[in-house]
Motif scaffolding. Structure first.
Motif, short mmCIF file in Angstrom:
data_model
loop_
_atom_site.label_atom_id
_atom_site.label_comp_id
_atom_site.label_asym_id
_atom_site.label_seq_id
_atom_site.Cartn_x
_atom_site.Cartn_y
_atom_site.Cartn_z
N LEU A 1 0.83 -1.20 0.00
CA LEU A 1 0.00 0.00 0.00
C LEU A 1 0.87 1.25 0.00
O LEU A 1 0.52 2.27 -0.62
N ASN A 2 2.01 1.17 0.67
CA ASN A 2 2.95 2.29 0.67
C ASN A 2 3.55 2.50 -0.71
O ASN A 2 3.68 3.64 -1.19
N ILE B 1 -6.50 0.89 3.25
CA ILE B 1 -7.25 -0.17 2.56
C ILE B 1 -8.53 0.40 1.96
O ILE B 1 -8.89 0.10 0.81
N LYS B 2 -9.22 1.23 2.72
CA LYS B 2 -10.47 1.83 2.24
C LYS B 2 -10.23 2.71 1.01
O LYS B 2 -11.02 2.68 0.06
N LYS B 3 -9.13 3.46 1.02
CA LYS B 3 -8.81 4.30 -0.13
C LYS B 3 -8.54 3.44 -1.36
O LYS B 3 -8.99 3.76 -2.47
N PHE B 4 -7.81 2.35 -1.17
CA PHE B 4 -7.52 1.45 -2.28
C PHE B 4 -8.82 0.82 -2.80
O PHE B 4 -9.05 0.74 -4.02
N ASN C 1 -13.14 0.14 -7.08
CA ASN C 1 -14.55 -0.30 -7.11
C ASN C 1 -14.79 -1.59 -6.32
O ASN C 1 -15.48 -2.50 -6.78
N ILE C 2 -14.20 -1.64 -5.14
CA ILE C 2 -14.38 -2.76 -4.23
C ILE C 2 -15.19 -2.26 -3.04
O ILE C 2 -15.04 -1.11 -2.61
N THR C 3 -16.06 -3.10 -2.51
CA THR C 3 -16.85 -2.71 -1.34
C THR C 3 -15.93 -2.17 -0.25
O THR C 3 -14.99 -2.84 0.18
N GLY D 1 -12.57 -1.71 4.73
CA GLY D 1 -11.37 -1.58 5.54
C GLY D 1 -10.73 -2.92 5.85
O GLY D 1 -9.69 -2.99 6.50
N GLN D 2 -11.34 -4.00 5.39
CA GLN D 2 -10.80 -5.35 5.56
C GLN D 2 -10.06 -5.75 4.28
O GLN D 2 -10.56 -5.54 3.18
N ALA D 3 -8.90 -6.34 4.44
CA ALA D 3 -8.18 -6.85 3.28
C ALA D 3 -8.70 -8.26 3.00
O ALA D 3 -8.09 -9.27 3.36
N ASP D 4 -9.88 -8.32 2.36
CA ASP D 4 -10.49 -9.61 2.04
C ASP D 4 -9.88 -10.16 0.75
O ASP D 4 -8.97 -9.56 0.17
N LYS D 5 -10.37 -11.31 0.31
CA LYS D 5 -9.81 -11.96 -0.87
C LYS D 5 -9.87 -11.06 -2.10
O LYS D 5 -8.88 -10.94 -2.85
N GLU D 6 -10.98 -10.38 -2.31
CA GLU D 6 -11.14 -9.51 -3.48
C GLU D 6 -10.11 -8.37 -3.45
O GLU D 6 -9.51 -8.04 -4.47
N THR D 7 -9.92 -7.79 -2.27
CA THR D 7 -8.96 -6.68 -2.14
C THR D 7 -7.53 -7.15 -2.36
O THR D 7 -6.75 -6.49 -3.06
#
Length: 329
Positions: A61-62, A83-86, A91-93, A96-102
């Motif tokens: 992320l950095n 995470i939320k900014k990413f 276009n991901i829900t 703030g969680q780094a889930d599989k999609e993220t």
């Protein structure tokens, strides 16, 4: 699909067992493919989690300019915000969680960035060359597990072998040999004359053109954000000279295709004015990058981030500035 690709690349390299035996600090950023594997195995990272996977997440992320705090392996408020900014930008829900999609999206961006680096430099490196461009290529080749040598900036047998694999798997064409006029010859010529070498005579017939700079600049502005594509000459993607060609052609003016030919074709100016073409020496001796001067020390060009406006006063551009010329009278 992505998980299997990363697994395959990771397990088929001799560095795999070595990297897994090292602490994170030793290989962070040096062997990204293993970082990807660690993230995939984590599956999901939530607020309050800690450990190596979180450190890798923060590091990536950095690298993408979403996270600017300490890489400490603790998923706290600032990491959650990054995470939320990413997620928002891709276009991901937004959770703030780094889930599989993220995680998959983060790795895909990572992979895409390395492919773009290889494509961008494929026309400027060749066997026997030494320098920073070769290092960048080696780093990206190592990312995919194709290169297992030292990142030394030397295009030797190991680099050549890795390049051949990349060409086959990613449809990228690298140079097989040095250009007919070697970069070292060009450099020596430049040192002896203290001027920019006239590397190639233009085939474009010189004509007197009263350029409408206002219209040209307006056209250029319309394509801000267009992605950079090596060899690109259309709104689907531009390289720097392809962008200039397109902008001028829309305004009824034909100019040469390459930066060096544009330099030879354009007319010298006594002082920098809005609408002039500004030239830079970047990856090789002589003019290799160019853009249109907008005034106030700014120019518009097709850079690594696509068509954008840059400040000539920035250290990178200031150190590489060659001069300005104009098209027509």
């Amino acid at each position: 699909m992505l998980n299997g690709t990363v697994e395959s690349i990771a397990k088929n390299t001799l560095l795999y067992s070595f990297v897994l035996s090292q602490p994170f600090a030793v290989y962070a950023g040096a062997y990204p493919i293993f970082e990807n594997k660690t993230l995939l195995e984590a599956k999901e990272l939530n607020y309050g989690d800690h450990g190596e996977a979180v450190r890798i997440l923060q590091f990536k992320l950095n690298e993408l300019s979403y996270y600017n705090d300490k890489v400490d392996g603790e998923l706290g408020v600032l990491t959650e915000h990054a995470i939320k900014k990413f997620q928002r930008d891709h276009n991901i829900t937004i959770s703030g969680q780094a889930d599989k999609e993220t995680i998959y999206a983060l790795i895909e961006v990572d992979i895409d960035n390395h492919l773009k680096r290889l494509e961008r430099l494929s026309g400027s490196v060749y066997p026997g060359l030494r320098g920073e461009d070769v290092k960048i290529v080696q780093e990206s080749l190592q990312y995919f597990g194709y290169y297992e040598g030292e990142i030394d900036g030397i295009y030797g047998p190991l680099t050549k072998k890795a390049v051949e694999i990349a060409e086959e798997r990613h449809n990228i064409d690298f140079l097989d040999e040095a250009p007919k006029q070697s970069l070292s010859t060009m450099y020596e010529s430049q040192k002896q004359t203290s001027t920019i070498p006239n590397t190639k005579q233009s085939n474009v017939k010189s004509v007197s053109v009263k350029s409408n700079y206002s219209s040209i600049i307006q056209t250029a502005y319309a394509y801000i954000g267009t992605p950079y594509v090596w060899g690109g000459t259309s709104p689907g993607g531009f390289d720097c000279s392809g962008f200039l060609n397109y902008v001028y052609s829309v305004n009824g003016i034909t100019i040469p295709r390459t930066v060096s030919d544009i330099w030879n074709y354009a007319q010298p100016v006594n002082s920098l004015s809005v609408g002039d073409i500004v030239f830079y020496q970047t990856y090789k001796p002589g003019p290799s990058h160019a853009g249109i001067y907008l005034g106030n020390g700014q120019f518009i060009h097709a850079g690594n981030n696509g068509v954008e406006i840059s400040n000539m006063g920035e250290a990178y551009w200031q150190q590489r500035y060659l001069g300005a010329k104009k098209i027509g009278g």
